[in-house]
Design a protein around this motif. Structure first.
Motif, PDB file in Angstrom:
ATOM      1  N   GLY A   1       3.650   5.993  -5.678  1.00 12.92           N
ATOM      2  CA  GLY A   1       3.743   6.083  -7.133  1.00 12.92           C
ATOM      3  C   GLY A   1       4.523   4.986  -7.808  1.00 12.92           C
ATOM      4  O   GLY A   1       4.737   5.036  -9.030  1.00 12.92           O
ATOM      5  N   GLN A   2       4.929   3.946  -7.061  1.00 13.51           N
ATOM      6  CA  GLN A   2       5.770   2.916  -7.643  1.00 13.51           C
ATOM      7  C   GLN A   2       5.055   2.124  -8.740  1.00 13.51           C
ATOM      8  O   GLN A   2       5.700   1.612  -9.667  1.00 13.51           O
ATOM      9  CB  GLN A   2       6.281   1.967  -6.549  1.00 13.51           C
ATOM     10  CG  GLN A   2       7.277   0.940  -7.049  1.00 13.51           C
ATOM     11  CD  GLN A   2       8.020   0.260  -5.909  1.00 13.51           C
ATOM     12  OE1 GLN A   2       8.232   0.835  -4.839  1.00 13.51           O
ATOM     13  NE2 GLN A   2       8.415  -0.987  -6.128  1.00 13.51           N
TER      14      GLN A   2
ATOM     15  N   THR B   1       0.830  -1.209   0.000  1.00 12.86           N
ATOM     16  CA  THR B   1       0.000   0.000   0.000  1.00 12.86           C
ATOM     17  C   THR B   1       0.863   1.257   0.000  1.00 12.86           C
ATOM     18  O   THR B   1       0.551   2.243  -0.679  1.00 12.86           O
ATOM     19  CB  THR B   1      -0.957   0.020   1.196  1.00 12.86           C
ATOM     20  OG1 THR B   1      -0.223  -0.186   2.415  1.00 12.86           O
ATOM     21  CG2 THR B   1      -2.015  -1.070   1.059  1.00 12.86           C
ATOM     22  N   ARG B   2       1.965   1.222   0.742  1.00 10.89           N
ATOM     23  CA  ARG B   2       2.872   2.374   0.770  1.00 10.89           C
ATOM     24  C   ARG B   2       3.524   2.571  -0.598  1.00 10.89           C
ATOM     25  O   ARG B   2       3.650   3.700  -1.081  1.00 10.89           O
ATOM     26  CB  ARG B   2       3.936   2.182   1.845  1.00 10.89           C
ATOM     27  CG  ARG B   2       4.830   3.424   2.044  1.00 10.89           C
ATOM     28  CD  ARG B   2       5.862   3.200   3.143  1.00 10.89           C
ATOM     29  NE  ARG B   2       5.198   2.793   4.380  1.00 10.89           N
ATOM     30  CZ  ARG B   2       5.501   1.705   5.066  1.00 10.89           C
ATOM     31  NH1 ARG B   2       6.457   0.892   4.639  1.00 10.89           N
ATOM     32  NH2 ARG B   2       4.850   1.402   6.169  1.00 10.89           N
TER      33      ARG B   2
ATOM     34  N   MET C   1      -3.013   5.052  -0.196  1.00 12.62           N
ATOM     35  CA  MET C   1      -3.063   4.235  -1.409  1.00 12.62           C
ATOM     36  C   MET C   1      -4.394   4.413  -2.117  1.00 12.62           C
ATOM     37  O   MET C   1      -4.455   4.677  -3.322  1.00 12.62           O
ATOM     38  CB  MET C   1      -2.849   2.761  -1.039  1.00 12.62           C
ATOM     39  CG  MET C   1      -2.987   1.772  -2.179  1.00 12.62           C
ATOM     40  SD  MET C   1      -4.692   1.230  -2.568  1.00 12.62           S
ATOM     41  CE  MET C   1      -5.199   0.441  -1.049  1.00 12.62           C
ATOM     42  N   TRP C   2      -5.486   4.268  -1.371  1.00 13.15           N
ATOM     43  CA  TRP C   2      -6.824   4.372  -1.964  1.00 13.15           C
ATOM     44  C   TRP C   2      -7.021   5.742  -2.610  1.00 13.15           C
ATOM     45  O   TRP C   2      -7.473   5.853  -3.751  1.00 13.15           O
ATOM     46  CB  TRP C   2      -7.883   4.128  -0.889  1.00 13.15           C
ATOM     47  CG  TRP C   2      -9.285   4.147  -1.413  1.00 13.15           C
ATOM     48  CD1 TRP C   2     -10.011   5.243  -1.813  1.00 13.15           C
ATOM     49  CD2 TRP C   2     -10.129   3.008  -1.621  1.00 13.15           C
ATOM     50  NE1 TRP C   2     -11.252   4.866  -2.235  1.00 13.15           N
ATOM     51  CE2 TRP C   2     -11.364   3.503  -2.136  1.00 13.15           C
ATOM     52  CE3 TRP C   2      -9.979   1.638  -1.405  1.00 13.15           C
ATOM     53  CZ2 TRP C   2     -12.431   2.660  -2.443  1.00 13.15           C
ATOM     54  CZ3 TRP C   2     -11.053   0.805  -1.715  1.00 13.15           C
ATOM     55  CH2 TRP C   2     -12.252   1.313  -2.221  1.00 13.15           C
ATOM     56  N   GLN C   3      -6.671   6.793  -1.875  1.00 12.70           N
ATOM     57  CA  GLN C   3      -6.864   8.148  -2.404  1.00 12.70           C
ATOM     58  C   GLN C   3      -6.020   8.388  -3.650  1.00 12.70           C
ATOM     59  O   GLN C   3      -6.481   9.012  -4.616  1.00 12.70           O
ATOM     60  CB  GLN C   3      -6.536   9.175  -1.315  1.00 12.70           C
ATOM     61  CG  GLN C   3      -7.514   9.152  -0.150  1.00 12.70           C
ATOM     62  CD  GLN C   3      -7.147  10.140   0.943  1.00 12.70           C
ATOM     63  OE1 GLN C   3      -6.044  10.706   0.942  1.00 12.70           O
ATOM     64  NE2 GLN C   3      -8.042  10.356   1.886  1.00 12.70           N
TER      65      GLN C   3
ATOM     66  N   ASN D   1      -1.992   3.260 -14.715  1.00 13.01           N
ATOM     67  CA  ASN D   1      -2.371   3.975 -15.941  1.00 13.01           C
ATOM     68  C   ASN D   1      -2.750   3.015 -17.065  1.00 13.01           C
ATOM     69  O   ASN D   1      -3.639   3.315 -17.871  1.00 13.01           O
ATOM     70  CB  ASN D   1      -1.239   4.901 -16.380  1.00 13.01           C
ATOM     71  CG  ASN D   1      -1.236   6.208 -15.625  1.00 13.01           C
ATOM     72  OD1 ASN D   1      -2.295   6.786 -15.358  1.00 13.01           O
ATOM     73  ND2 ASN D   1      -0.057   6.697 -15.269  1.00 13.01           N
ATOM     74  N   ASP D   2      -2.082   1.859 -17.132  1.00 10.78           N
ATOM     75  CA  ASP D   2      -2.460   0.857 -18.124  1.00 10.78           C
ATOM     76  C   ASP D   2      -3.899   0.389 -17.882  1.00 10.78           C
ATOM     77  O   ASP D   2      -4.677   0.193 -18.832  1.00 10.78           O
ATOM     78  CB  ASP D   2      -1.513  -0.339 -18.065  1.00 10.78           C
ATOM     79  CG  ASP D   2      -0.132  -0.035 -18.631  1.00 10.78           C
ATOM     80  OD1 ASP D   2       0.013   0.988 -19.339  1.00 10.78           O
ATOM     81  OD2 ASP D   2       0.807  -0.811 -18.358  1.00 10.78           O
ATOM     82  N   TRP D   3      -4.254   0.214 -16.618  1.00 11.63           N
ATOM     83  CA  TRP D   3      -5.615  -0.207 -16.285  1.00 11.63           C
ATOM     84  C   TRP D   3      -6.624   0.900 -16.584  1.00 11.63           C
ATOM     85  O   TRP D   3      -7.734   0.620 -17.031  1.00 11.63           O
ATOM     86  CB  TRP D   3      -5.679  -0.628 -14.808  1.00 11.63           C
ATOM     87  CG  TRP D   3      -5.542  -2.114 -14.670  1.00 11.63           C
ATOM     88  CD1 TRP D   3      -4.463  -2.861 -15.012  1.00 11.63           C
ATOM     89  CD2 TRP D   3      -6.540  -3.011 -14.193  1.00 11.63           C
ATOM     90  NE1 TRP D   3      -4.715  -4.194 -14.764  1.00 11.63           N
ATOM     91  CE2 TRP D   3      -5.987  -4.307 -14.256  1.00 11.63           C
ATOM     92  CE3 TRP D   3      -7.826  -2.868 -13.705  1.00 11.63           C
ATOM     93  CZ2 TRP D   3      -6.687  -5.431 -13.862  1.00 11.63           C
ATOM     94  CZ3 TRP D   3      -8.532  -3.999 -13.305  1.00 11.63           C
ATOM     95  CH2 TRP D   3      -7.965  -5.267 -13.394  1.00 11.63           C
ATOM     96  N   ILE D   4      -6.257   2.131 -16.317  1.00 12.42           N
ATOM     97  CA  ILE D   4      -7.154   3.248 -16.628  1.00 12.42           C
ATOM     98  C   ILE D   4      -7.452   3.278 -18.121  1.00 12.42           C
ATOM     99  O   ILE D   4      -8.610   3.427 -18.545  1.00 12.42           O
ATOM    100  CB  ILE D   4      -6.527   4.570 -16.157  1.00 12.42           C
ATOM    101  CG1 ILE D   4      -6.486   4.617 -14.616  1.00 12.42           C
ATOM    102  CG2 ILE D   4      -7.299   5.772 -16.706  1.00 12.42           C
ATOM    103  CD1 ILE D   4      -5.666   5.756 -14.050  1.00 12.42           C
TER     104      ILE D   4
END
Length: 342
Positions: A114-115, A108-109, A178-180, A121-124
């Motif tokens: 941003g790791q 989550t961290r 992470m969620w945000q 972005n691929d999923w978006i």
């Protein structure tokens, strides 16, 4: 707690996007209760639909974070939509790779920092393509529907994104960040709440030292609230027969205090050992309806000795033959489905 494997609304085409959004939200608020399930195979899912006399509205699905699997995953979603017109609820499990034992315990961290932004972005991009339909244009007749259930059951101790995991190297604050971070990325990528609702889904009870409320990312980052829960009957040394109300009442009350967002029952199920499973299912449907649930999705997969399945599993109180195959099933489930929106 070990039991893992590994709306439809009419849309008018008008030029004013704000009116389209208002219409979408109005139809959502007045929509019928949506029926869902998760089955071990497409063949069993199709036979279940025939048994219950109607297709599901939504299908609960599960996938890990695996770079090489994105294209194949969305191809499977397209096939499912083409076959059934069933909206997937994508349970997006931040297990990096296929083996949860090798997934980072500070995942989550890492996500919040941003790791994994390229993967996100691929999923978006893939979701935008899937949801806009074959013509690639939003708000036309071939648009598809889906939901994203991110990092569910975070208040348990069995997933690597859970701070209560025995070897965890993360905190509840990491989960919230992470969620945000993920939600902001999706919105910035065009996947706003009306296009891809995010579902916040804790377990029906807190397992470990952290309360569900500590994971709450904020009302503006959540589109649906949800919970998962089960009646384990007498299949374990620590368990006993409980009604759906016994199991779910506390968590549903806590979720309603946090938010007035639509309510989803993401996973529920009962074993046979210890009581009348068919009657339990009927009572569960009635209870969830009384609580205002807008999605009710059954976990139709046996995890022996827990026979969660209601169709095609090891046990049943009746049978049903479809395409030459005879399945064991529970009549109470069909009865409950037929009365779902009455």
């Amino acid at each position: 707690y070990q039991r893992r494997v590994r709306g439809s609304s009419t849309m008018f085409i008008i030029s004013n996007r704000s009116v389209v959004l208002l219409f979408f939200l109005a139809t959502l608020s007045s929509a019928k209760i949506l029926l869902g399930s998760c089955s071990p195979s497409d063949a069993i899912a199709q036979a279940l639909h025939a048994f219950q006399g109607r297709p599901d509205d939504v299908q609960m699905t599960y996938t890990n974070w695996v770079d090489s699997f994105t294209t194949q995953w969305f191809e499977s979603l397209r096939k499912g939509w083409a076959d059934h017109q069933t909206a997937p609820i994508v349970t997006w499990q931040p297990i990096i790779g296929w083996d949860p034992n090798n997934s980072p315990l500070d995942v989550t961290r890492k996500i919040a920092n941003g790791q994994y932004d390229k993967y996100i972005n691929d999923w978006i991009s893939a979701f935008n393509s899937f949801l806009a339909g074959d013509d690639g244009i939003w708000y036309t007749a071939d648009d598809r529907k889906a939901y994203l259930r991110l990092a569910h059951e975070m208040n348990g101790n069995w997933y690597p994104w859970s701070p209560a995991h025995p070897n965890s190297n993360s905190t509840t604050a990491d989960y919230v960040a992470m969620w945000q971070h993920v939600k902001k990325m999706f919105v910035n990528g065009g996947l706003t709440s009306e296009r891809l609702p995010f579902i916040f889904c804790p377990n029906y009870q807190d397992n470990g030292q952290y309360k569900m409320e500590e994971f709450w990312p904020g009302n503006e980052y959540v589109d649906w609230v949800c919970t998962d829960g089960y009646n384990w009957g007498t299949t374990a040394s620590w368990s006993h027969w409980v009604t759906a109300e016994n199991a779910f009442a506390d968590m549903l009350g806590r979720l309603k205090k946090l938010s007035s967002k639509p309510l989803c029952i993401g996973e529920y199920g009962s074993v046979s050992e210890g009581g009348d499973k068919s009657q339990w299912i009927i009572d569960a449907f009635n209870y969830f309806k009384s609580q205002g649930s807008q999605i009710i999705s059954y976990f139709n997969i046996d995890m022996i000795p827990q026979d969660w399945g209601v169709f095609g599993g090891k046990f049943g109180d009746t049978s049903f033959t479809y395409n030459g195959t005879t399945y064991r099933t529970f009549q109470g489930y069909k009865t409950a489905v037929q009365n779902l929106n009455k």
